[in-house]
Design a protein around this motif. Sequence first.
Motif, mmCIF file in Angstrom:
data_model
loop_
_atom_site.group_PDB
_atom_site.id
_atom_site.type_symbol
_atom_site.label_atom_id
_atom_site.label_comp_id
_atom_site.label_asym_id
_atom_site.label_seq_id
_atom_site.Cartn_x
_atom_site.Cartn_y
_atom_site.Cartn_z
ATOM 1 N N THR A 60 78.460 40.241 60.177
ATOM 2 C CA THR A 60 77.402 39.287 60.516
ATOM 3 C C THR A 60 76.953 39.486 61.960
ATOM 4 O OG1 THR A 60 78.179 37.683 58.897
ATOM 5 C CG2 THR A 60 76.879 36.828 60.724
ATOM 6 N N GLU A 89 73.210 34.948 56.778
ATOM 7 C CA GLU A 89 74.391 34.478 56.055
ATOM 8 C C GLU A 89 74.208 32.992 55.742
ATOM 9 O OE1 GLU A 89 78.052 34.673 58.392
ATOM 10 O OE2 GLU A 89 79.084 35.470 56.650
ATOM 11 N N ASP A 120 72.429 39.432 54.626
ATOM 12 C CA ASP A 120 73.830 39.173 54.945
ATOM 13 C C ASP A 120 74.478 38.397 53.808
ATOM 14 O OD1 ASP A 120 76.281 38.714 56.074
ATOM 15 O OD2 ASP A 120 75.500 38.072 58.024
ATOM 16 N N GLU A 121 75.260 39.085 53.009
ATOM 17 C CA GLU A 121 75.991 38.503 51.885
ATOM 18 C C GLU A 121 75.125 37.624 50.985
ATOM 19 O OE1 GLU A 121 79.934 37.564 52.098
ATOM 20 O OE2 GLU A 121 80.291 38.362 54.093
HETATM 21 MG MG LIG Z 1 79.657 37.366 57.837
#
Ligand SMILES: [Mg+2]
Lengths: 234, 290
Positions: free
Chosen positions: A41, A83, A159-160
């Motif tokens: 991140t 994220e 991000d994810e």
């Molecule tokens: Mg992360």
Amino acid sequence: MLDVQNANAGYDTFQALFDVSLEVNAGEAVAVIGPNGAGKTTLMRMISGLIPIRAGEIRMEGRSLSEVRPHEIVELGIAHVPENRRLFPRMTVEDNLRMGAFTKTARPQFRERLDYIYELFPRMKERRLQYAGTMSGGEQQMCAIGRALMSKPKLLLMDEPSAGLAPVIVQQVFDLVRRIRQEGYTVLIVEQNVQQVLQVVDRAYLLEAGSLQTSGTAEELLASDQVREAYMGL
Amino acid sequence: MEQIFDIYLLEALINGLLFGGVLALLSLGLNLIFGVIDVVWICYAEIVMFGMYAIYWLHAVYGIPIVPAALLAIALTGAMGFLVHYLVISPILGSPPINQLLATGGLLFFLQSFATLLWGIEFRNLGLRLPVLQWGELYFSYARLLAFGIAVIGMIAIYLFLTRTYIGTAIRAISQDREIMTLMGVDSRRVYLVTSVVGGSLAGLAACLLVLQYDVHPFVGLSFGPITFVICVLGGLGNMIGGFIAAFILSEIISIGGFYAELEWGYVLAFAVFIVVMFIRPEGILSKKS
Ligand SMILES: [Mg+2]
Ligand SMILES: Nc1ncnc2c1ncn2[C@@H]1O[C@H](COP(=O)(O)OP(=O)(O)OP(=O)(O)O)[C@@H](O)[C@H]1O
């Protein structure tokens, strides 16, 4: 397209990234994988200007990001799906999308982009007047991706995107990533779902404790013992 | 006898409504700034006071027609809003809220003293003679009706600004996620400045409406500053809808209290209601019960 060279970054006295170098070529999809707390991140935040780079350099299409102020980075063609999605929960889907088109270059194309996003995600059109915070996790992820695409970016940082979603929805999110690739966006994606993300990207980097360990094509990493043991439980 | 009594009560209710419009406008400016910047401008009513002086000087002394004078006064308070943020708030944005409160509180005394030095403590007024309108057996002050009408127009303009423009959308968004604004390409410092200018201009608009009805003097801020804060807190600080509703609730309480007793009792009652509500709903009338 994106060129990160010997980048260092961190928080206060804590250094989270050590001499990270990576590149993403136009048209590619690249993944960054690694354990919790590896700095994935932090890497994304550094690229999009949320935290300053401490040493090294980042270039987007040859232009150094240190030449512009953080909020101007999006105008260079970099959009970030953060994220946990980070939508504006008490604003409608359409207002969230409007925020994605905030920059001067994006504003004149707002209508056009909005139609494009609604075509890509018909669900968002149905929900356009609903508060973003009241939607399901999968819908929120669509909205977050749509918001990032509103600026007509060249490079999309994700991000994810599958974090915290039910297995069925996770599958849908990876389908989404495929579609976004087909639309011609260059993608840099961080994922915990290593097995699945390696199916949709061309190359990947392995980040551990703030340093890049290995990199290679998706096939190479899928075959590597290091990755198989640590991240796919095989 | 019965019937006349009702008519006076109706008059009080309507006057409460009209007064509520101006209070709602005042609290809107304060709420807007708090919602975006997370700072309470304790000196907000003193900016209104400067706006009232501006109209007084421009119109009553220099003879500029009232509408251009009002627009100039609004521009002046807008500029004051800019300066308050740029010179006082922006350098201490990262420091604890109490420091920011103290800074704007200090500014309150500075502005009061400054006005006293410049213009002395005498009460001044525009000397306008606005008619009283009669409708059946009801009498209304034209100044109040005008003030209410303009306050409503001002609030509609702010609503459109917040919902129809990009910067307005950013103003609504910023309190929901400050950090992420950078990713949207928003320069937060600019949003803060725009908000401060809009907040200052709203103080100027309120000044235009208040100067129609009240004399201006260096301490005039004290007569409506506290009630404005009470409205904002009652509605939930930063909650513009809550502030809007609270303004009308309190103005009706004041007006009806003033109808049955003295106007001062109306204020006492309003503050009492405020304290009771704060015990039941500390986060404001629109908050969900905790
Ligand atoms: Mg992360
Ligand atoms: N705001 C912060 N302040 C201080 N340290 C932080 C902050 N954010 C992250 N860190 C630290 O930096 C390191 C890297 O964090 P980062 O969030 O980049 O990891 P990550 O790889 O994204 O992990 P995850 O998979 O859990 O999301 C961690 O050790 C974390 O504790």
